[in-house]
Design a protein around this motif. Structure first.
Motif, PDB file in Angstrom:
ATOM      1  N   ASN A   2      20.340  -8.574  23.693  1.00 14.53           N
ATOM      2  CA  ASN A   2      21.209  -7.505  22.981  1.00 14.53           C
ATOM      3  C   ASN A   2      21.160  -7.081  21.773  1.00 14.53           C
ATOM      4  O   ASN A   2      20.262  -7.529  21.179  1.00 14.53           O
ATOM      5  CB  ASN A   2      22.704  -7.693  23.486  1.00 14.53           C
ATOM      6  CG  ASN A   2      23.118  -8.997  22.743  1.00 14.53           C
ATOM      7  OD1 ASN A   2      22.719  -9.248  21.568  1.00 14.53           O
ATOM      8  ND2 ASN A   2      23.831  -9.939  22.952  1.00 14.53           N
ATOM      9  N   GLY A 122      36.039  -9.153  29.015  1.00 12.40           N
ATOM     10  CA  GLY A 122      36.172  -7.914  28.653  1.00 12.40           C
ATOM     11  C   GLY A 122      36.472  -8.101  26.873  1.00 12.40           C
ATOM     12  O   GLY A 122      35.854  -7.139  26.394  1.00 12.40           O
ATOM     13  N   THR A 125      33.107  -8.702  25.525  1.00 13.63           N
ATOM     14  CA  THR A 125      32.409  -7.464  25.147  1.00 13.63           C
ATOM     15  C   THR A 125      32.936  -6.594  24.240  1.00 13.63           C
ATOM     16  O   THR A 125      31.927  -6.092  23.244  1.00 13.63           O
ATOM     17  CB  THR A 125      32.574  -6.498  26.420  1.00 13.63           C
ATOM     18  OG1 THR A 125      31.967  -7.323  27.763  1.00 13.63           O
ATOM     19  CG2 THR A 125      31.711  -5.396  26.542  1.00 13.63           C
ATOM     20  N   LYS A 126      34.259  -6.681  23.827  1.00 11.09           N
ATOM     21  CA  LYS A 126      34.746  -5.722  22.562  1.00 11.09           C
ATOM     22  C   LYS A 126      34.105  -6.685  21.469  1.00 11.09           C
ATOM     23  O   LYS A 126      33.616  -5.780  20.486  1.00 11.09           O
ATOM     24  CB  LYS A 126      36.213  -5.900  22.733  1.00 11.09           C
ATOM     25  CG  LYS A 126      37.057  -5.055  23.530  1.00 11.09           C
ATOM     26  CD  LYS A 126      38.455  -5.288  23.280  1.00 11.09           C
ATOM     27  CE  LYS A 126      39.315  -4.473  24.500  1.00 11.09           C
ATOM     28  NZ  LYS A 126      40.695  -4.661  24.445  1.00 11.09           N
ATOM     29  N   GLU A 128      31.334  -8.069  21.146  1.00  9.30           N
ATOM     30  CA  GLU A 128      29.916  -7.634  20.913  1.00  9.30           C
ATOM     31  C   GLU A 128      29.888  -6.112  20.552  1.00  9.30           C
ATOM     32  O   GLU A 128      29.046  -5.900  19.891  1.00  9.30           O
ATOM     33  CB  GLU A 128      29.246  -7.688  22.428  1.00  9.30           C
ATOM     34  CG  GLU A 128      27.805  -7.496  22.402  1.00  9.30           C
ATOM     35  CD  GLU A 128      27.094  -6.931  23.702  1.00  9.30           C
ATOM     36  OE1 GLU A 128      25.954  -7.132  23.827  1.00  9.30           O
ATOM     37  OE2 GLU A 128      27.751  -6.479  24.574  1.00  9.30           O
ATOM     38  N   GLN A 129      30.803  -5.088  20.958  1.00 11.71           N
ATOM     39  CA  GLN A 129      30.599  -3.921  20.464  1.00 11.71           C
ATOM     40  C   GLN A 129      30.911  -3.776  18.909  1.00 11.71           C
ATOM     41  O   GLN A 129      30.481  -2.844  18.136  1.00 11.71           O
ATOM     42  CB  GLN A 129      31.341  -2.998  21.373  1.00 11.71           C
ATOM     43  CG  GLN A 129      31.196  -2.979  22.799  1.00 11.71           C
ATOM     44  CD  GLN A 129      32.052  -2.253  23.905  1.00 11.71           C
ATOM     45  OE1 GLN A 129      33.211  -2.492  23.251  1.00 11.71           O
ATOM     46  NE2 GLN A 129      31.911  -1.958  24.945  1.00 11.71           N
ATOM     47  N   GLY A 143      30.946 -12.908  30.022  1.00 13.91           N
ATOM     48  CA  GLY A 143      30.710 -11.765  29.046  1.00 13.91           C
ATOM     49  C   GLY A 143      29.507 -12.032  28.317  1.00 13.91           C
ATOM     50  O   GLY A 143      28.540 -13.084  28.457  1.00 13.91           O
ATOM     51  N   PRO A 144      29.056 -11.299  27.201  1.00 17.34           N
ATOM     52  CA  PRO A 144      27.967 -11.323  26.452  1.00 17.34           C
ATOM     53  C   PRO A 144      27.831 -12.433  25.357  1.00 17.34           C
ATOM     54  O   PRO A 144      28.120 -12.304  24.242  1.00 17.34           O
ATOM     55  CB  PRO A 144      27.590 -10.025  25.863  1.00 17.34           C
ATOM     56  CG  PRO A 144      29.103  -9.328  25.602  1.00 17.34           C
ATOM     57  CD  PRO A 144      29.760 -10.015  27.002  1.00 17.34           C
ATOM     58  N   THR A 322      27.548 -13.745  34.109  1.00 20.14           N
ATOM     59  CA  THR A 322      27.302 -12.416  33.815  1.00 20.14           C
ATOM     60  C   THR A 322      26.011 -12.508  32.745  1.00 20.14           C
ATOM     61  O   THR A 322      25.431 -11.621  32.402  1.00 20.14           O
ATOM     62  CB  THR A 322      28.341 -11.788  32.892  1.00 20.14           C
ATOM     63  OG1 THR A 322      28.908 -12.943  31.703  1.00 20.14           O
ATOM     64  CG2 THR A 322      29.707 -11.749  33.758  1.00 20.14           C
ATOM     65  N   THR A 323      25.878 -13.594  32.183  1.00 20.76           N
ATOM     66  CA  THR A 323      24.789 -13.858  31.232  1.00 20.76           C
ATOM     67  C   THR A 323      23.862 -14.936  31.310  1.00 20.76           C
ATOM     68  O   THR A 323      24.212 -15.966  31.740  1.00 20.76           O
ATOM     69  CB  THR A 323      25.487 -13.771  29.602  1.00 20.76           C
ATOM     70  OG1 THR A 323      26.505 -12.920  29.443  1.00 20.76           O
ATOM     71  CG2 THR A 323      24.614 -13.785  28.575  1.00 20.76           C
TER      72      THR A 323
END
Length: 371
Positions: A2, A122, A125-126, A128-129, A143-144, A322-323
């Motif tokens: 990522n 979720g 993910t936030k 990561e963002q 998630g990531p 997911t990862t």
């Protein structure tokens, strides 16, 4: 890989070139991502680590995990790193709010022990963002995730199952056992169960099996009462309990029903669990070195916050739903019985002999040579 991990790799390569150290990223990665290297400054020791633990029902989190992680972060950052702590008290919604608060407060990295491994995705993910890397601690959240450390959970279950079989001996099929598994929202619980079943299946008769809501001792107690009612107290010869807290609730139900001298397993080496092992009420626990696990988590978190490679810390890989290929370190476990209390929990400083053997436990400790 990522975006965050690509930027971190470039930062490591750039730093390594500047100080003539061995590069931690490949030349190909450096070339491929050279346009993003300016967007991720390498941080020093003044970092902020967000620590989110799942609950306070189990003694380990407040007694061991939190202070040990805080100590390691301080040690690795010349006492400049800060740990911001939150406990979700077994509430997945609250934990999601806590992640949001950590993001708002601009922590540099998160260590997350998820209440619900799926529900937390979720929030991860936030993070990561927001360019905040995440270490999954003790439970592999979805998630990531950037790194993961835990114990070999299948081996934990196998260790429990093998101990129960050893305790039952040639009477393993003379009655029925009860399986008291952990919470269905915890991926570790499924792995413990899989490990135990790989040993027990076909070698014992399983009368009842429960997934215990929220790992709570009172829920294990209710489940055990239901099992006794359904199976009959004379038919139960042993109990697989996935942890010590539930073992306490189970043993209370067994006593109330007049059932004694049957093996009950556990996990976590809680003080109450160790004391029940000393008195013979609980057969075993699984000793897990929280100092080792916490140290690894601290190392991972500091490295990620500072844009460094995890190559020297995480030798394995793990896959979540997911990862894939998450850098991972798994810490070994030990079966804890009366025979090795000194060599495990006492030697590593979990408890002193005085803590274990005080008051009403002194005579039992004397009997097994724990002085």
């Amino acid at each position: 890989m990522n975006t965050r991990m690509r930027r971190a790799a470039v930062a490591v390569v750039t730093t390594a070139m500047a100080v003539s150290l061995a590069a931690c990223g490949s030349a190909a990665e450096s070339d491929e991502n050279s346009d993003s290297s300016g967007s991720a400054e390498k941080k020093g020791d003044d970092i902020k680590v967000g620590l989110l633990l799942p609950e306070n029902q189990t003694a380990r989190y407040e007694k061991f995990d939190k202070p040990l992680i805080e100590k390691k972060v301080k040690e690795l950052t010349n006492n400049k790193g800060e740990v911001v702590y939150a406990n979700a008290k077994q509430d997945a919604t609250l934990q999601a709010q806590q992640v949001d608060t950590m993001i708002t407060n601009k922590v540099d990295v998160l260590i997350v022990d998820a209440v619900d491994s799926k529900a937390i995705a979720g929030s991860i993910t936030k993070a990561e963002q927001a360019d905040i890397p995440v270490v999954a601690y003790d439970r592999l959240a979805e998630g990531p995730i950037d790194a993961y450390t835990s114990f070999d959970n299948v081996t934990v279950g196998k260790t429990q199952g093998e101990a129960l079989l050893k305790a039952l001996g040639d009477k393993a099929k003379d009655g029925q056992i009860v399986m008291m598994n952990g919470s269905s929202t915890d991926p570790n619980a499924a792995q413990f169960k899989d490990g135990a079943m790989s040993v027990l299946e076909g070698k014992v008769n399983i009368g009842r099996s429960y997934d215990t809501k929220e790992w709570k001792p009172e829920n294990a107690n209710s489940n055990m009462q239901a099992a006794i009612s359904a199976l009959g107290k004379d038919k139960i010869i042993g109990v697989y309990s996935a942890n010590d807290g539930m073992a306490g609730g189970i043993i209370t139900a067994l006593k109330r029903a007049g059932i004694a001298d049957i093996p009950v397993t556990g996990q976590d080496a809680e003080l109450a669990g160790v004391q029940r092992i000393v008195t013979g009420e609980q057969y075993m626990s699984v000793y897990k070195s929280y100092p080792q696990e916490a140290a690894v988590a601290g190392e991972m978190a500091v490295a990620l916050a500072q844009g460094k490679s995890l190559d020297s810390i995480a030798k394995d890989k793990a896959d979540s739903a997911t990862t894939k290929g998450i850098p991972t370190t798994l810490v070994p476990v030990v079966s804890l019985t009366t025979e090795n209390i000194k060599e495990t929990v006492i030697k590593e400083g979990f408890y002193t002999i005085d803590e274990i053997c005080g008051g009403k436990y002194k005579a039992a400790c004397d009997k097994i040579g724990l002085k």
